[in-house]
Design a protein around this motif. Structure first.
Motif, PDB file in Angstrom:
ATOM      1  N   GLY A 295       0.790  -1.222   0.000  1.00 22.95           N
ATOM      2  CA  GLY A 295       0.000   0.000   0.000  1.00 22.95           C
ATOM      3  C   GLY A 295       0.822   1.272   0.000  1.00 22.95           C
ATOM      4  N   ASP A 296       2.135   1.141   0.112  1.00 21.67           N
ATOM      5  CA  ASP A 296       3.003   2.317   0.153  1.00 21.67           C
ATOM      6  C   ASP A 296       4.072   2.167  -0.928  1.00 21.67           C
ATOM      7  N   PRO A 297       3.986   2.933  -2.009  1.00 20.39           N
ATOM      8  CA  PRO A 297       4.989   2.808  -3.087  1.00 20.39           C
ATOM      9  C   PRO A 297       6.416   3.023  -2.603  1.00 20.39           C
ATOM     10  N   VAL A 298       6.585   3.917  -1.634  1.00 20.57           N
ATOM     11  CA  VAL A 298       7.937   4.157  -1.108  1.00 20.57           C
ATOM     12  C   VAL A 298       8.462   2.915  -0.398  1.00 20.57           C
ATOM     13  N   ALA A 299       7.617   2.279   0.405  1.00 19.35           N
ATOM     14  CA  ALA A 299       8.022   1.071   1.115  1.00 19.35           C
ATOM     15  C   ALA A 299       8.395  -0.032   0.136  1.00 19.35           C
ATOM     16  N   LEU A 300       7.618  -0.157  -0.941  1.00 18.03           N
ATOM     17  CA  LEU A 300       7.905  -1.179  -1.950  1.00 18.03           C
ATOM     18  C   LEU A 300       9.219  -0.873  -2.662  1.00 18.03           C
ATOM     19  N   LEU A 301       9.465   0.381  -2.953  1.00 19.99           N
ATOM     20  CA  LEU A 301      10.708   0.783  -3.619  1.00 19.99           C
ATOM     21  C   LEU A 301      11.916   0.546  -2.723  1.00 19.99           C
ATOM     22  N   LEU A 302      11.713   0.652  -1.422  1.00 22.39           N
ATOM     23  CA  LEU A 302      12.828   0.480  -0.487  1.00 22.39           C
ATOM     24  C   LEU A 302      13.306  -0.961  -0.395  1.00 22.39           C
ATOM     25  N   VAL A 303      12.498  -1.916  -0.834  1.00 23.54           N
ATOM     26  CA  VAL A 303      12.917  -3.320  -0.756  1.00 23.54           C
ATOM     27  C   VAL A 303      14.203  -3.553  -1.549  1.00 23.54           C
ATOM     28  N   PRO A 304      14.249  -3.237  -2.853  1.00 25.27           N
ATOM     29  CA  PRO A 304      15.519  -3.417  -3.564  1.00 25.27           C
ATOM     30  C   PRO A 304      16.614  -2.485  -3.078  1.00 25.27           C
ATOM     31  N   VAL A 305      16.228  -1.288  -2.610  1.00 27.17           N
ATOM     32  CA  VAL A 305      17.225  -0.357  -2.076  1.00 27.17           C
ATOM     33  C   VAL A 305      17.911  -0.963  -0.856  1.00 27.17           C
ATOM     34  N   PHE A 306      17.113  -1.520   0.058  1.00 27.07           N
ATOM     35  CA  PHE A 306      17.684  -2.142   1.253  1.00 27.07           C
ATOM     36  C   PHE A 306      18.524  -3.362   0.892  1.00 27.07           C
ATOM     37  N   LEU A 307      18.121  -4.105  -0.130  1.00 28.92           N
ATOM     38  CA  LEU A 307      18.909  -5.264  -0.544  1.00 28.92           C
ATOM     39  C   LEU A 307      20.291  -4.817  -1.036  1.00 28.92           C
ATOM     40  N   VAL A 308      20.327  -3.769  -1.834  1.00 28.87           N
ATOM     41  CA  VAL A 308      21.608  -3.238  -2.303  1.00 28.87           C
ATOM     42  C   VAL A 308      22.440  -2.736  -1.124  1.00 28.87           C
ATOM     43  N   LEU A 309      21.781  -2.073  -0.173  1.00 31.25           N
ATOM     44  CA  LEU A 309      22.496  -1.568   0.994  1.00 31.25           C
ATOM     45  C   LEU A 309      23.057  -2.700   1.847  1.00 31.25           C
ATOM     46  N   VAL A 310      22.316  -3.788   1.972  1.00 29.74           N
ATOM     47  CA  VAL A 310      22.815  -4.940   2.727  1.00 29.74           C
ATOM     48  C   VAL A 310      24.112  -5.450   2.121  1.00 29.74           C
ATOM     49  N   VAL A 311      24.121  -5.615   0.805  1.00 29.04           N
ATOM     50  CA  VAL A 311      25.321  -6.110   0.131  1.00 29.04           C
ATOM     51  C   VAL A 311      26.462  -5.104   0.260  1.00 29.04           C
ATOM     52  N   ALA A 312      26.147  -3.814   0.135  1.00 31.98           N
ATOM     53  CA  ALA A 312      27.187  -2.796   0.224  1.00 31.98           C
ATOM     54  C   ALA A 312      27.718  -2.646   1.646  1.00 31.98           C
ATOM     55  N   VAL A 313      26.807  -2.576   2.606  1.00 33.62           N
ATOM     56  CA  VAL A 313      27.207  -2.319   3.995  1.00 33.62           C
ATOM     57  C   VAL A 313      27.863  -3.544   4.623  1.00 33.62           C
ATOM     58  N   ARG A 314      27.297  -4.722   4.403  1.00 37.94           N
ATOM     59  CA  ARG A 314      27.829  -5.936   5.009  1.00 37.94           C
ATOM     60  C   ARG A 314      28.809  -6.661   4.086  1.00 37.94           C
ATOM     61  N   GLY A 315      28.464  -6.772   2.809  1.00 40.67           N
ATOM     62  CA  GLY A 315      29.267  -7.586   1.914  1.00 40.67           C
ATOM     63  C   GLY A 315      30.584  -6.951   1.500  1.00 40.67           C
ATOM     64  N   LEU A 316      30.574  -5.653   1.223  1.00 42.28           N
ATOM     65  CA  LEU A 316      31.795  -5.015   0.726  1.00 42.28           C
ATOM     66  C   LEU A 316      32.932  -5.054   1.750  1.00 42.28           C
ATOM     67  N   PRO A 317      32.700  -4.706   3.031  1.00 42.67           N
ATOM     68  CA  PRO A 317      33.799  -4.846   4.003  1.00 42.67           C
ATOM     69  C   PRO A 317      34.279  -6.288   4.150  1.00 42.67           C
ATOM     70  N   VAL A 318      33.362  -7.254   4.053  1.00 42.67           N
ATOM     71  CA  VAL A 318      33.776  -8.659   4.121  1.00 42.67           C
ATOM     72  C   VAL A 318      34.706  -8.991   2.962  1.00 42.67           C
TER      73      VAL A 318
END
Length: 405
Positions: A295-318
């Protein structure tokens, strides 16, 4: 629907999930947890409306999460992760936390506590979610498995400690004192358990391993209950107690009953992965706020954004801090697998919503991204390692005899 009816429906979904995994396996490798959560969403209040959580179901779900964290703690082999590997894992998580806090603060408009919730979620690793599929493919053996265990353990333990310190509702200094008390009591329990003593524990374990007494399994459950109770008494999150219980149980069983420890673990895993853990995942789907997400387009858009952030924030330092003796394909796979997160994200966002730190729409976005991380990242990591190790790939087979990817 009554608690009994809901429990029956949840159990049926837990049985259906592995059927769907093997039915779709020839076309796509979908992790079991994805089907479990998806089936929970399907029967939950936002779709079919057949199942609703209540006090009984929530209690069983909490036990499932505790069992999942217990098994994750049990998987840690301290003899394999000490030294430089452990130091690299610790540094990578600290870098992830610092970067995550900065990015989360900008996303939350400077709201410190909302940033803490998002940052701890972004820096979490839930190795327990991917361990079964990695073990099935034989990827937990050798150097890669040891390094993954180290980075995964820190990625699980670090956010749990951060939650205990920052999201407990107390001042951080007070939480730090209580956390130190918990650590001291746990260390004392480990010291006491590992003292030289008569070998009665091992003998009794072997004698009761295949009869109704099941001494070792009962002892494991006692350790889990005791550590959960200790965490509750000190006002710390139950996740910390469950994880510490797994570490303690492994140390004792490997020392006192080395010949029986694997079989004892198999029995505990049967209880966990056979009932409690899938129940937790199905209930996660039932409680997933699908309406808030769709019901919230912003919330839906944040799903792929958060996925990219997870990989960048956690994966890149690893990737940057991974041991140099690993090849490039292994380091990329390590980064992706370290970025898989789900149960901790569910737990952290639940705490955030309960304390009014984030809205249910943002929590749904984070959980949605965590679900995608479990679905996509192990698949990509497996293919990268297969390309980098063609001989190893040729030697692995699926249970049906076909070649594993």
């Amino acid at each position: 629907m009554s608690s009994q009816g809901t429990l029956l429906l949840i159990t049926a979904m837990a049985v259906l999930a592995p059927v769907l995994v093997y039915a779709t396996a020839p076309r796509i490798r979908v992790p079991l947890v994805i089907f479990e959560i998806a089936l929970g969403i399907l029967v939950g209040p936002d779709v079919l409306g057949w199942a609703h959580s209540d006090t009984v179901i929530d209690t069983l779900s909490d036990l499932g999460l505790s069992m999942l964290l217990f098994l994750a703690g049990y998987e840690i082999d301290f003899s394999a992760i000490r030294g430089d590997t452990l130091r690299r894992a610790l540094r990578s998580w600290m870098v992830s936390l610092a970067v995550g806090l900065g990015l989360a603060a900008s996303l939350s408009g400077g709201d410190l506590w909302a940033a803490v919730v998002v940052a701890t979620a972004l820096t979490s690793t839930t190795l327990g979610t991917v361990l079964p599929m990695l073990r099935d493919r034989g990827e937990m053996k050798g150097r890669f498995g040891a390094v993954l265990s180290a980075f995964g353990a820190v990625g699980e333990f670090g956010p749990v400690v951060a939650v205990a310190l920052l999201l407990s509702g107390r001042r951080p200094a007070e939480s730090a004192v209580l956390l130190a008390v918990f650590g001291a009591v746990t260390a004392a329990a480990v010291f006491w358990a590992l003292r030289p003593r008569p070998r009665w524990f091992g003998r009794l374990t072997a004698l009761t391993l295949r009869n109704s007494a099941q001494f070792a399994v009962r002892w494991v459950m006692l350790v889990l209950a005791a550590m959960l109770a200790l965490a509750q008494v000190l006002g710390l999150d139950a996740l910390l107690g469950a994880f510490a219980a797994g570490v303690l149980a492994r140390l004792v069983l490997r020392r006192e009953a080395p010949d029986s420890s694997d079989e004892v673990l198999g029995k505990v895993e049967a209880m966990g992965f056979g009932f409690l853990v899938p129940l937790f995942y199905v209930v996660t789907g039932i409680e997933f706020d699908l309406d808030a997400l769709l019901g919230d387009p912003v919330a839906l858009l944040l799903v792929p954004v958060f996925l990219v952030l997870v990989v960048a924030v956690r994966g890149l330092p690893v990737y940057l801090l991974a041991p140099r003796d690993l090849g490039r394909a292994d380091r990329v796979a390590l980064a992706l697998l370290s970025s898989t997160c789900l149960p901790l994200v569910v737990a952290i966002t639940t705490i955030g919503v309960d304390q009014g730190l984030i809205g249910s729409d943002r929590a749904a976005s984070l959980v949605g991204a965590a679900m995608l991380s479990v679905l996509l990242l192990p698949l990509i990591a497996g293919r990268l390692r297969a390309r980098g190790h063609p001989a190893e790939r040729a030697g692995r087979k699926r249970p049906d005899g076909s070649e594993a990817w």
